[in-house]
Design an enzyme around this catalytic site. Sequence first.
Site, mmCIF file in Angstrom:
data_model
loop_
_atom_site.group_PDB
_atom_site.id
_atom_site.type_symbol
_atom_site.label_atom_id
_atom_site.label_comp_id
_atom_site.label_asym_id
_atom_site.label_seq_id
_atom_site.Cartn_x
_atom_site.Cartn_y
_atom_site.Cartn_z
ATOM 1 N N LYS A 180 0.871 -1.240 0.131
ATOM 2 C CA LYS A 180 0.074 -0.089 -0.130
ATOM 3 C C LYS A 180 0.987 1.436 0.077
ATOM 4 O O LYS A 180 2.092 1.251 0.207
ATOM 5 C CB LYS A 180 -0.983 0.049 1.083
HETATM 6 C C1 PLP Z 1 -5.496 -4.406 1.067
HETATM 7 C C2 PLP Z 1 -6.879 -3.822 1.385
HETATM 8 C C3 PLP Z 1 -7.798 -4.128 2.377
HETATM 9 C C4 PLP Z 1 -7.064 -4.751 3.716
HETATM 10 O O1 PLP Z 1 -6.140 -4.096 4.033
HETATM 11 P P1 PLP Z 1 -5.036 -4.894 5.211
HETATM 12 O O2 PLP Z 1 -4.464 -3.810 6.114
HETATM 13 O O3 PLP Z 1 -4.534 -5.781 4.618
HETATM 14 O O4 PLP Z 1 -6.333 -5.363 6.156
HETATM 15 C C5 PLP Z 1 -8.970 -3.660 2.501
HETATM 16 N N1 PLP Z 1 -9.695 -3.130 1.334
HETATM 17 C C6 PLP Z 1 -8.838 -3.289 0.188
HETATM 18 C C7 PLP Z 1 -9.769 -2.308 -1.023
HETATM 19 C C8 PLP Z 1 -7.647 -3.460 0.253
HETATM 20 O O5 PLP Z 1 -6.962 -3.399 -1.310
#
Ligand code: PLP
Length: 386
Positions: A180
């Site tokens: 991310k």
């Molecule tokens: C990565 C992601 C999540 C989950 O994030 P985590 O921190 O891994 O729990 C939720 N929603 C979307 C759209 C994502 O891409």
Amino acid sequence: MKIPFYKPSLGKEEYREVKKVLDSGWLTLGEKTIEFENLFKKYVNADDAVAVSSCTAGLHICLRLINLKPGDEVIVPANTFTATAEVVKYFNAVPVIVDIDYKTGNILPEAIERNITSRTKAIIPVHFAGLPADIDKIKKLAGSKIKIIEDSAHALPAFYKNKKIGEISEFTCFSFYATKPVTTGDGGMITFKGRNYKKNSKLARLLRLHGISSYAWKRYKEKNLWFYKVLTWGYKYNITDIQSAIGIVQLKKADKLWEKRRKIAYYYNLLLKSASDLVDIPCEPENMVSSWHLCVIKLNLKKLKISREEVIYRLSKKDIMCGVHFIPLYRHPFYKKEYKYKIKDFKNSEKFYKSAISLPLYPDMKKKEVEYVVENLLEILKKNIR
Ligand SMILES: *Cc1c(COP(=O)(O)O)cnc(C)c1O
């Protein structure tokens, strides 16, 4: 040339700050996390921010805060990661998966409208690839009874009508997962806005650590007190100071990383413009600014003799790694079996899914690497025109 799909941008600074935490003797939730929360709150202009172990944990806590009950319905877009809908199942509530806008990949307001019932308790819009969902339209549809929890796993930073994502809705959840825009390996943040923010953030702080009234680090630091109270049943959803130390450094670089991603995405768009009959480039509508977490193009399959799968495979033969975001929720065996969605309700999502490719995009990607991706992609496409 080998082009990975993603590479995190980590510098000496992250190592130095992690070492400081390791040397300090206090590794879990503590002062570094408080510092991270304060910095984050300011960065997105929220009223408060609570750090958690993941975005998924953040969404779970938010649904607890709105008192979601078994049988309640929560509207989510088809084009998302399972986390967005999975948290609804935690409560034995029903994730109502709805169609998307083909152009943006975001939840379609008309599809929300069609699916609102007397049991609708919340809407979880996702800012797909970092492009904000149409929050104003969603707010209007939600009215005063339906809650909005923004899944902002992709959108740090992003802007909707000059407001930063994180300062608009009562609840917004961010992800610091490894791929991310800002990462701590794993981690997440809930931001709060509006008149209930104090009550909500206070309860979120309780819920993220077993419902315990005062944190161990405070007791340890201040008077070495052993006493604590369990005020409610909570979760083990805290972030650690090791992660927060990385997060602080990353957040300070967030604008620079964003600028770099933006330049790469615009360069992709520029290079692909000449083939606009074969590929759709991502759009950034007026009033919206994307974080450019992903660069998702769509193939014009009517003009091609080759499938999206085949294009991705041939790119991988050239050492170019692509992704697909996302396999729509209703196509996964679990959701299909448990909720019986009808594919015909997802016309746009189906078209989007069959043609979408996420191109490699990371802050340290070189111009030459972007050119290499585009050259190879266009070569494959042009050889396969129908
Ligand atoms: C990565 C992601 C999540 C989950 O994030 P985590 O921190 O891994 O729990 C939720 N929603 C979307 C759209 C994502 O891409």
